[in-house]
Scaffold this active site. Structure first.
Site, short mmCIF file in Angstrom:
data_model
loop_
_atom_site.label_atom_id
_atom_site.label_comp_id
_atom_site.label_asym_id
_atom_site.label_seq_id
_atom_site.Cartn_x
_atom_site.Cartn_y
_atom_site.Cartn_z
N HIS A 224 -15.91 49.75 16.89
CA HIS A 224 -16.65 48.82 17.42
C HIS A 224 -15.56 47.47 17.87
O HIS A 224 -14.77 47.52 17.18
CB HIS A 224 -17.37 48.46 17.25
N TYR A 255 -21.45 40.60 22.39
CA TYR A 255 -22.04 39.19 21.67
C TYR A 255 -20.36 38.19 21.38
O TYR A 255 -19.42 38.59 21.11
CB TYR A 255 -22.31 38.94 19.92
N ASP A 541 -50.60 59.92 2.07
CA ASP A 541 -51.17 59.59 2.06
C ASP A 541 -51.55 61.81 2.30
O ASP A 541 -50.66 62.08 3.47
CB ASP A 541 -52.59 59.45 3.09
#
Length: 812
Positions: A224, A255, A541
């Protein structure tokens, strides 16, 4: 010294956090080894830019990040802080991204963290370098910021060392030793270290270490890009490392963060650059460190051009340094936490970024010391969650690279997964294609969402069109299929449901100790029941059908149920558990005319007296042997019909030939979900998870406290009288206001809960949303609002179930 002998492999931000957290809980016979020097060991931690954005669609991931922020804010090294809480700002440059920021604001609000939506002017006030003409708005989370990862490692090393933990730098792990199916120690290039527990926190080297015990870790290191500018004239004289919020420009996969008078730029918009763990160099062979690869300037060119557009002040600066830094990616973007299925005592805490590191350290410490994690719901992160096909090298590489590409994309909750597809197809697949099935993926299975062949059913029906976001991966055919199921009969492909076989002379006693209900009943009984963790939280469940004295079939939720059963098997071999899903298939035949379809096809008695509700029997349907269970998760008369995969298409054809003359249809998962919510049936993993107990979730009826002991019983008895929140049914009158899940619920301006499952109820003519709410707001008639993008949608608490409360249609 106290506790078992623990060796932690990896002294990066995760290993250091675990050493700190586990020693704080009294386990101090702990040794941490790393091949590199301390505290900058050369892994991803050592080059990480440190941005911590807490916003995530996963409640668990947000809570792990929140704990990391809180802990790092409390740490320092000789007065130097480990966290710079400058806030986090995400900006939108397109209308689609602005809408997405409203959705993200909903998530972070639902998970209980302060956040604000900003105008374009307010974005510039927060980050003056931002081009006002470029942005439409933003999302600010004031508690986000910059983690000083290496400093945080050092701070946690110091704390752990004071409690007696040993840290060994420059120790390369050569092998994980084992005997009789459990770990006994770690062999390093400087000798052996005995261990009762080994925890792999090796990050990008994780697959290499896990392979030493035969464990296949679905993790890919991917490069990256991270670049640093030289001085930006507009920032001249900035003496503090960071004063502006960390910034995300997700429309361009970018960013940013301050670094004194320069700026750090991270970029995800380039081609995926995967590497294997075996290709990563050792510390001494690499420069400057193993996790840093050569910067590829040509890949960064679009990022730099876009940066100069968003932050015009950078036009007067240059990119002076850059790296291609390695980070860990997984197939579903969640960490890999937990113990090996095959080698006891070998644990992993992998694919954890700095953002979640301290939270993961705490979670793992609780899990190891207490036997369960009480602070976080880890079902999304458990390393044993994967199906076998999800561990194949081809699958792992393809999905990990796809996740890199999509890391900042706007993804719909029903977004179809990418390659490789198809992977698993039921025996009905060819027939479904003939009927124009629109397929989505479920545990690798191609599962129809609706059938284009049913398009003619829409005419003359009231099928409202939802809002644009909810209308993605939707068709009015979904509504028609739901209504026709209630009117006549429909066939549903239920093959993706996990099926386990539990057998042996000890099977009944084994199950009784793990489930909340009584399952050691007569042959033919079917029981809806729960699996609990030791703290009373719901692990799953399940339905348990007793097919013979020593044979049970369990309808489960996924591979974690298989793992749970396997871990609890008695050592004497009196019980066997196996996954029978791949060799079997299932059709749900449901609707008021279901008996008229089925009875003429068999000599067995399928009347109400011949096979009562929640009973099972073996039968022939035409020439096909089936196990028939009288269950229905759509709230209509009918059966789940199981057979072997080789006979599946024949069963489909037999039922379809009988159903068509009666107006029967085949129907998809979209209709199924609407019908099950009308009936109030919960979905594990969505409506209820490890953090909830049965009484909160509205499934207390599945608990029989008058039976013998079972896992979680003691904790449940303590929790029973302290129900402070409830899973609650809300209805929405506006037919376009269909929400999709994870939206915040408000009482006035106060966020009080969040939505779990939601759909439009085509029988009742209202939107349905189940939500977790404080008990005092769960009374029928209470009016609340659901935050949906930039809207507030009025919703009313309703009595449940919304459909057939007397159960007459199911039991008829």
């Amino acid at each position: 010294m106290a506790g078992p002998r623990v060796v932690i492999i990896g002294a990066g931000v995760v290993g250091a956090a675990l050493a700190d957290e586990i020693s704080a809980r009294g386990w101090t016979e702990v040794t941490v080894v790393d091949q590199g020097p301390l505290p900058a060991t050369g892994g991803s931690t050592s080059h990480a830019p440190g941005l911590v954005f807490q916003t995530n669609s996963s409640k668990t991931m947000t809570e792990l990040a929140r704990y990391t922020v809180e802990k790092f804010c409390s740490l320092d090294v000789d007065g130097k802080p480990c966290f710079l809480q400058v806030g986090g700002l995400e900006v939108a440059t397109t209308p689609e991204r602005l809408a997405e920021l409203h959705r993200r604001h909903g998530w972070i609000t639902a998970w209980g963290i302060e956040a604000r939506l900003l105008s374009a002017d307010e974005c510039v006030e927060q980050h003056p370098l931002v081009n006002r003409d470029k942005v439409l708005g933003g999302l600010l989370v004031p508690t986000d910021g910059l983690a000083k990862a290496v400093l945080a490692v050092e701070a946690q090393i110091r704390r752990a060392t004071e409690r007696g933990v040993t840290f060994l730098a420059r120790h390369e792990v050569l092998d994980v030793q084992q005997a009789d199916g459990r770990v006994t120690g770690v062999l390093t290039d400087q000798g052996e270290i005995a261990a009762d527990i080994v925890v792999c926190c090796a990050g990008i080297w994780g697959p290499k270490i896990a392979r030493m015990v035969g464990m296949n870790l679905p993790l890919t290191p991917l490069a990256h890009q991270l670049a640093w500018t030289g001085p930006v004239p507009a920032l001249a004289g900035q003496t503090e490392e960071a004063v502006r919020p960390i910034l995300r420009h997700q429309d361009a996969d970018l960013y940013y963060r301050d670094r004194f008078d320069g700026i750090g730029i991270g970029y995800y918009g380039h081609r995926p650059m995967p590497i294997t763990a075996d290709e990563i160099l050792s510390f001494d062979e690499s420069a400057p460190m193993p996790s840093v690869l050569k910067f590829t300037e040509e890949d960064f060119e679009p990022a730099w051009a876009e940066t100069q557009s968003l932050l015009p002040a950078t036009q007067e600066a240059k990119v002076e340094e850059g790296i291609n830094g390695l980070f860990s990616f997984t197939t579903d973007n969640f960490p890999l936490l937990g113990e090996s299925q095959d080698v006891k005592g070998f644990w992993v805490a992998e694919a954890v970024w700095v953002t979640h590191s301290a939270g993961v350290g705490r979670a793992m410490a609780e899990w190891l010391v207490d036997g369960y994690c009480s602070s976080f719901d880890l079902h999304e992160c458990d390393v044993n969650r994967f199906e076998p096909h999800q561990l194949s090298p081809e699958y792992v590489l393809a999905r990990d690279c796809q996740n890199f590409v999509e890391v900042y994309d706007i993804l719909h909750p029903l977004q179809p997964s990418g390659k490789p597809r198809p992977i698993r197809t039921s025996p009905f697949h060819a027939r479904q294609q003939e009927h124009g099935a629109f397929f989505l993926e479920a545990n690798g299975w191609e599962r129809p969402q609706w059938y284009e062949a049913n398009a003619s059913l829409v005419e003359g029906r009231n099928i409202p069109t939802p809002n644009d976001w909810a209308a993605q991966f939707w068709s009015p055919i979904v509504g028609a299929e739901a209504q026709v199921t209630r009117e006549t009969v429909a066939m549903y492909d239920m093959t993706a449901l996990k099926r386990l076989e539990v057998s042996g002379p000890g099977a009944a006693d084994f199950l009784e100790k793990l489930v909340t209900g009584k399952v050691a009943k007569s042959v033919g009984s079917v029981t809806y029941t729960l699996l609990l963790d030791h703290d009373g939280g719901i692990r799953s469940d399940v339905t348990v059908a007793r097919l013979a004295r020593d044979l049970f079939q369990v309808g489960a939720n996924g591979n974690l149920d298989l793992d749970w059963f396997t871990r609890h098997l008695p050592a004497d071999g009196t019980v066997q558990v196996r996954d029978i899903t791949p060799g079997t298939c299932c059709i749900g035949l449901w609707g008021p005319l279901a008996r008229k379809v089925l009875q003429p096809l068999t000599d067995e008695d399928f009347s109400n007296e011949g096979l009562k509700y929640f009973r099972a029997k073996r039968a022939y349907i035409g020439s096909v042997p089936v196990t028939a269970m009288r269950l229905s998760y759509v709230g209509e008369l009918g059966w789940e019909l199981y057979t072997t995969a080789d006979q599946g298409q024949k069963l489909w054809d037999t039922l379809w030939e009988a159903a068509r003359p009666l107006g029967g249809i085949i129907a998809g998962r979209g209709a199924f979900n609407s019908l099950r919510l009308e009936k109030g049936y919960r979905s594990f993993g969505t409506d209820m998870t490890y953090e909830h107990d049965p009484y909160e979730a509205g499934v207390g009826f599945a608990v029989k406290l008058d039976k013998g002991d079972f896992v979680g019983k003691a904790a449940l008895e303590r929790r029973k009288e302290n129900v402070r929140r409830r899973l609650t049914c809300l209805t929405i009158d506006d037919p376009r206001s269909v929400v999709l899940g994870k939206e915040p619920v408000y009482e006035g301006d106060r966020a009080v809960g969040y939505v779990t499952s939601a759909a439009y109820g085509y029988t009742i003519g209202k939107g349905i949303a189940y939500a977790w709410l404080p008990s005092e707001l769960a009374a029928p008639g209470t009016t609340l609002q659901i935050g949906y993008f930039d809207q507030r949608i009025e919703a009313v608490v309703a009595e449940e179930p919304l459909f057939d409360p007397t159960m007459s249609r199911l039991r008829g």
